[in-house]
Design a protein around this motif. Structure first.
Motif, short mmCIF file in Angstrom:
data_model
loop_
_atom_site.label_atom_id
_atom_site.label_comp_id
_atom_site.label_asym_id
_atom_site.label_seq_id
_atom_site.Cartn_x
_atom_site.Cartn_y
_atom_site.Cartn_z
N PRO A 246 31.68 13.28 37.62
CA PRO A 246 32.47 12.53 38.64
C PRO A 246 32.43 11.05 38.80
CG PRO A 246 30.81 13.83 39.30
CD PRO A 246 30.48 14.46 38.35
N ALA A 247 33.62 10.67 38.70
CA ALA A 247 33.33 9.32 39.00
C ALA A 247 32.74 8.55 40.61
CB ALA A 247 34.88 8.29 38.77
N ARG A 248 31.69 8.12 40.29
CA ARG A 248 31.45 7.38 41.14
C ARG A 248 29.65 6.87 40.82
NH1 ARG A 248 28.43 13.41 42.36
NH2 ARG A 248 26.46 13.65 41.82
N ALA A 249 29.58 6.18 41.79
CA ALA A 249 28.01 5.09 40.98
C ALA A 249 27.30 5.63 41.50
CB ALA A 249 28.41 3.77 42.26
N SER A 250 26.17 5.93 39.96
CA SER A 250 25.39 6.45 40.51
C SER A 250 24.21 5.08 39.81
CB SER A 250 25.61 7.28 39.42
OG SER A 250 26.03 8.29 39.62
N LEU B 11 32.03 6.34 29.30
CA LEU B 11 30.86 7.06 28.76
C LEU B 11 29.56 5.52 29.21
CD1 LEU B 11 29.03 9.67 29.44
CD2 LEU B 11 28.27 9.46 27.28
N ARG B 12 29.04 6.06 30.17
CA ARG B 12 28.13 4.98 30.26
C ARG B 12 26.78 5.54 30.08
NH1 ARG B 12 25.17 1.88 35.57
NH2 ARG B 12 23.44 0.57 34.00
N LEU B 13 25.48 5.44 29.05
CA LEU B 13 24.80 5.34 28.30
C LEU B 13 23.23 4.60 27.94
CD1 LEU B 13 23.21 7.92 26.53
CD2 LEU B 13 24.49 7.27 24.50
N VAL B 14 22.39 5.06 28.94
CA VAL B 14 21.34 4.67 29.08
C VAL B 14 20.55 5.01 27.59
CG1 VAL B 14 19.64 3.21 30.07
CG2 VAL B 14 22.29 3.45 31.43
N LEU B 15 20.29 3.88 26.76
CA LEU B 15 19.67 4.77 25.67
C LEU B 15 17.88 3.81 25.42
CD1 LEU B 15 18.02 7.45 24.28
CD2 LEU B 15 20.27 5.59 22.57
N GLY B 16 17.14 3.90 25.85
CA GLY B 16 15.95 2.80 26.02
C GLY B 16 16.27 1.07 26.32
N PHE C 99 23.32 9.64 30.77
CA PHE C 99 24.59 9.46 30.72
C PHE C 99 25.20 9.15 31.86
CE2 PHE C 99 23.35 13.22 28.93
CZ PHE C 99 24.61 13.48 29.78
N GLY C 100 26.33 8.80 32.45
CA GLY C 100 26.72 9.01 34.04
C GLY C 100 28.69 8.78 33.02
N SER C 101 29.64 8.61 34.26
CA SER C 101 30.83 7.86 34.36
C SER C 101 30.82 6.33 34.59
CB SER C 101 31.88 8.64 35.54
OG SER C 101 32.71 7.66 35.50
#
Length: 196
Positions: A114-118, A138-143, A165-167
């Motif tokens: 879902p679209a929500r701030a995470s 998609l937001r992907l945080v990798l390292g 990863f999240g929206s």
């Protein structure tokens, strides 16, 4: 249609090796499985060696812990309907649809986030993951990287690296995830694009 007693007996005889193989694939001891299912260690041992006949009361908790349909445990014959009944689950606020059976070496899921701030909470685990964005962003945080992937983009990474990863937008994001538990990378055949 009626089943002959020998067909039923043969199907039940195949349950024991299936149970043992599932437990060993997951690297679980009998004690760990007993704690998760509420079935005693000695009963589990007798089930796996064929000394105890499987019953619904014993197979249901094993089916749930191993995340394998009951008909797969007992080797039920195909019902004739080719459609696969996908069973979406809600996991940490995300809709997860398994696209492969959990006994497979590689797993595939469709994930709707879902679209929500995470707040990203990167985690690590053994394996290799391939993500394809079906729709949304998609937001992907990798390292140390903080990436935004658009629909049609793919990311592939070793899950030993901290990741999350999240929206990334104002709408939900749909992702296809392929995961190999032992570090298998996805091998894509580019021959389909070679003639373009």
């Amino acid at each position: 249609m009626t089943f002959a007693p020998d067909i039923v007996a043969a199907a039940l005889d195949r349950v024991a090796p299936r149970l043992r193989a599932l437990r060993e694939q997951r690297g679980m001891s009998l004690s760990e499985l007993a704690a998760l299912t509420g079935v005693s260690k000695s009963t589990l041992s007798r089930l796996e060696t064929g000394q105890r006949r499987p019953t619904l009361e014993l197979l249901l908790p094993l089916s749930q812990v191993h995340r394998v349909p009951l008909d797969e445990l007992v080797g039920a014959p195909p019902a004739g309907d080719p459609r696969i009944r996908l069973r979406p689950r809600l996991v940490n606020g995300r809709v997860v649809v398994p696209l492969t059976r959990h006994s497979a070496e590689r797993h595939a899921w469709k994930i709707v986030i879902p679209a929500r701030a995470s707040t990203p909470e990167p985690k690590t685990h053994e394996g290799y993951e391939w993500l394809y964005v079906l729709s949304g962003r998609l937001r992907l945080v990798l390292g140390d990287q903080d990436l935004t992937l658009e629909a049609g983009e793919v990311a592939e990474f070793d899950t030993a690296e901290p990741h999350w990863f999240g929206s990334a937008g104002a709408e939900p994001v749909e992702v296809l995830s392929l995961f190999g538990a032992h570090g298998e990378r996805a091998h894509l055949d580019g021959s389909a694009d070679a003639g373009r």
